[in-house]
Design a protein around this motif. Sequence first.
Motif, mmCIF file in Angstrom:
data_model
loop_
_atom_site.group_PDB
_atom_site.id
_atom_site.type_symbol
_atom_site.label_atom_id
_atom_site.label_comp_id
_atom_site.label_asym_id
_atom_site.label_seq_id
_atom_site.Cartn_x
_atom_site.Cartn_y
_atom_site.Cartn_z
ATOM 1 N N PHE A 19 -9.639 1.081 -20.568
ATOM 2 C CA PHE A 19 -9.995 -0.306 -20.296
ATOM 3 C C PHE A 19 -11.351 -0.409 -19.589
ATOM 4 O O PHE A 19 -12.137 -1.311 -19.868
ATOM 5 C CB PHE A 19 -8.895 -1.010 -19.502
ATOM 6 N N MET A 20 -11.632 0.535 -18.687
ATOM 7 C CA MET A 20 -12.930 0.529 -18.003
ATOM 8 C C MET A 20 -14.070 0.608 -19.009
ATOM 9 O O MET A 20 -15.097 -0.056 -18.840
ATOM 10 C CB MET A 20 -13.029 1.704 -17.025
ATOM 11 N N SER A 21 -13.902 1.412 -20.058
ATOM 12 C CA SER A 21 -14.977 1.555 -21.042
ATOM 13 C C SER A 21 -15.214 0.250 -21.806
ATOM 14 O O SER A 21 -16.291 0.044 -22.354
ATOM 15 C CB SER A 21 -14.674 2.696 -22.017
ATOM 16 N N GLU A 22 -14.219 -0.628 -21.831
ATOM 17 C CA GLU A 22 -14.375 -1.933 -22.460
ATOM 18 C C GLU A 22 -14.804 -3.008 -21.464
ATOM 19 O O GLU A 22 -15.383 -4.019 -21.848
ATOM 20 C CB GLU A 22 -13.076 -2.364 -23.137
ATOM 21 N N LEU A 23 -14.520 -2.799 -20.185
ATOM 22 C CA LEU A 23 -14.823 -3.807 -19.169
ATOM 23 C C LEU A 23 -16.266 -3.773 -18.687
ATOM 24 O O LEU A 23 -16.852 -4.821 -18.402
ATOM 25 C CB LEU A 23 -13.900 -3.631 -17.953
ATOM 26 N N ILE A 24 -16.826 -2.566 -18.534
ATOM 27 C CA ILE A 24 -18.125 -2.436 -17.867
ATOM 28 C C ILE A 24 -18.999 -1.419 -18.585
ATOM 29 O O ILE A 24 -18.514 -0.390 -19.056
ATOM 30 C CB ILE A 24 -17.954 -2.050 -16.377
ATOM 31 N N ARG A 25 -20.283 -1.744 -18.644
ATOM 32 C CA ARG A 25 -21.278 -0.822 -19.183
ATOM 33 C C ARG A 25 -22.464 -0.856 -18.225
ATOM 34 O O ARG A 25 -22.931 -1.940 -17.858
ATOM 35 C CB ARG A 25 -21.698 -1.256 -20.584
ATOM 36 N N VAL A 26 -22.922 0.320 -17.811
ATOM 37 C CA VAL A 26 -24.074 0.422 -16.918
ATOM 38 C C VAL A 26 -25.181 1.148 -17.666
ATOM 39 O O VAL A 26 -25.009 2.294 -18.089
ATOM 40 C CB VAL A 26 -23.710 1.158 -15.606
ATOM 41 N N HIS B 205 5.537 6.147 -19.321
ATOM 42 C CA HIS B 205 5.381 6.775 -18.017
ATOM 43 C C HIS B 205 4.390 5.940 -17.189
ATOM 44 O O HIS B 205 3.412 5.415 -17.737
ATOM 45 C CB HIS B 205 4.788 8.174 -18.156
ATOM 46 N N GLY B 206 4.628 5.869 -15.894
ATOM 47 C CA GLY B 206 3.654 5.192 -15.036
ATOM 48 C C GLY B 206 2.278 5.826 -15.155
ATOM 49 O O GLY B 206 1.256 5.137 -15.226
ATOM 50 N N TYR B 207 2.245 7.159 -15.209
ATOM 51 C CA TYR B 207 0.955 7.841 -15.304
ATOM 52 C C TYR B 207 0.286 7.626 -16.659
ATOM 53 O O TYR B 207 -0.940 7.662 -16.746
ATOM 54 C CB TYR B 207 1.090 9.324 -14.990
ATOM 55 N N LEU B 208 1.053 7.405 -17.701
ATOM 56 C CA LEU B 208 0.453 7.034 -18.984
ATOM 57 C C LEU B 208 -0.224 5.676 -18.848
ATOM 58 O O LEU B 208 -1.380 5.493 -19.245
ATOM 59 C CB LEU B 208 1.511 6.992 -20.095
ATOM 60 N N THR B 209 0.485 4.730 -18.256
ATOM 61 C CA THR B 209 -0.089 3.406 -18.045
ATOM 62 C C THR B 209 -1.343 3.511 -17.181
ATOM 63 O O THR B 209 -2.381 2.918 -17.506
ATOM 64 C CB THR B 209 0.956 2.479 -17.391
ATOM 65 N N MET B 210 -1.275 4.274 -16.103
ATOM 66 C CA MET B 210 -2.433 4.448 -15.230
ATOM 67 C C MET B 210 -3.615 5.048 -15.983
ATOM 68 O O MET B 210 -4.760 4.628 -15.805
ATOM 69 C CB MET B 210 -2.085 5.349 -14.042
ATOM 70 N N SER B 211 -3.350 6.030 -16.840
ATOM 71 C CA SER B 211 -4.438 6.708 -17.541
ATOM 72 C C SER B 211 -5.177 5.754 -18.483
ATOM 73 O O SER B 211 -6.341 6.001 -18.829
ATOM 74 C CB SER B 211 -3.920 7.927 -18.300
ATOM 75 N N LEU B 212 -4.545 4.665 -18.883
ATOM 76 C CA LEU B 212 -5.213 3.688 -19.740
ATOM 77 C C LEU B 212 -6.316 2.934 -19.000
ATOM 78 O O LEU B 212 -7.164 2.297 -19.634
ATOM 79 C CB LEU B 212 -4.195 2.707 -20.315
ATOM 80 N N ALA B 213 -6.342 3.029 -17.672
ATOM 81 C CA ALA B 213 -7.426 2.397 -16.908
ATOM 82 C C ALA B 213 -8.783 2.912 -17.382
ATOM 83 O O ALA B 213 -9.744 2.144 -17.480
ATOM 84 C CB ALA B 213 -7.244 2.641 -15.411
ATOM 85 N N SER B 214 -8.866 4.185 -17.720
ATOM 86 C CA SER B 214 -10.120 4.758 -18.212
ATOM 87 C C SER B 214 -10.540 4.085 -19.522
ATOM 88 O O SER B 214 -11.711 3.730 -19.708
ATOM 89 C CB SER B 214 -9.951 6.263 -18.402
ATOM 90 N N ILE C 193 -13.547 -0.070 -8.866
ATOM 91 C CA ILE C 193 -13.197 -1.195 -9.724
ATOM 92 C C ILE C 193 -11.678 -1.278 -9.802
ATOM 93 O O ILE C 193 -11.018 -0.308 -10.179
ATOM 94 C CB ILE C 193 -13.819 -1.037 -11.122
ATOM 95 N N ARG C 194 -11.158 -2.419 -9.403
ATOM 96 C CA ARG C 194 -9.711 -2.639 -9.473
ATOM 97 C C ARG C 194 -9.379 -3.066 -10.900
ATOM 98 O O ARG C 194 -9.757 -4.144 -11.342
ATOM 99 C CB ARG C 194 -9.273 -3.698 -8.473
ATOM 100 N N VAL C 195 -8.682 -2.189 -11.601
ATOM 101 C CA VAL C 195 -8.276 -2.468 -12.975
ATOM 102 C C VAL C 195 -6.825 -2.933 -12.936
ATOM 103 O O VAL C 195 -5.937 -2.190 -12.510
ATOM 104 C CB VAL C 195 -8.422 -1.217 -13.874
#
Length: 152
Positions: A75-82, A64-73, A128-130
């Motif tokens: 990936f974000m946890s692997e891309l950035i840490r504040v 599903h497109g929304y399944l793919t979109m939900s993976l942004a969360s 953040i553009r994922v």
Amino acid sequence: MTTTTFDSPKVLLSAVGTQLGPTDWITITQEQINAFAEATLDNQWIHTDTERAKAGPFGAPIAHGYLTMSLASHFMSELIRVSGISMGINYGVDKVRFPSPVPVGSKLRGRGEIVDVKEVPGGVQATIRVTIERDGADKPAAVVDAISRYLA
């Protein structure tokens, strides 16, 4: 995997344009697609009927497109840490596009770019553009402008 760490939310204010990633690859399984279909009540055959989907336009079931979109969360946890925050909040998305399908068995990974940061009460808000890449594909599976708040 490459995670970019920022020492505080304020440091993000000068980080617009920073490239993030890439993450490790993950593989999309039929079990994930079926679980997503069940959770969202979206059981369209192109996702869940493996035999019919084989004869369909993509030669296999697709996520599903929304399944793919939900993976942004994820990936974000692997891309950035504040660091130095009391919490991070998923505030939403500004724009989402699905340039190419994700057949079952696809390998995906994320890349990011900090495209906007502004101060908000208690911290900063970052867009953040994922870009979710599919191994071997000419176009990304999804591009998600994810908005997060990092509160001090």
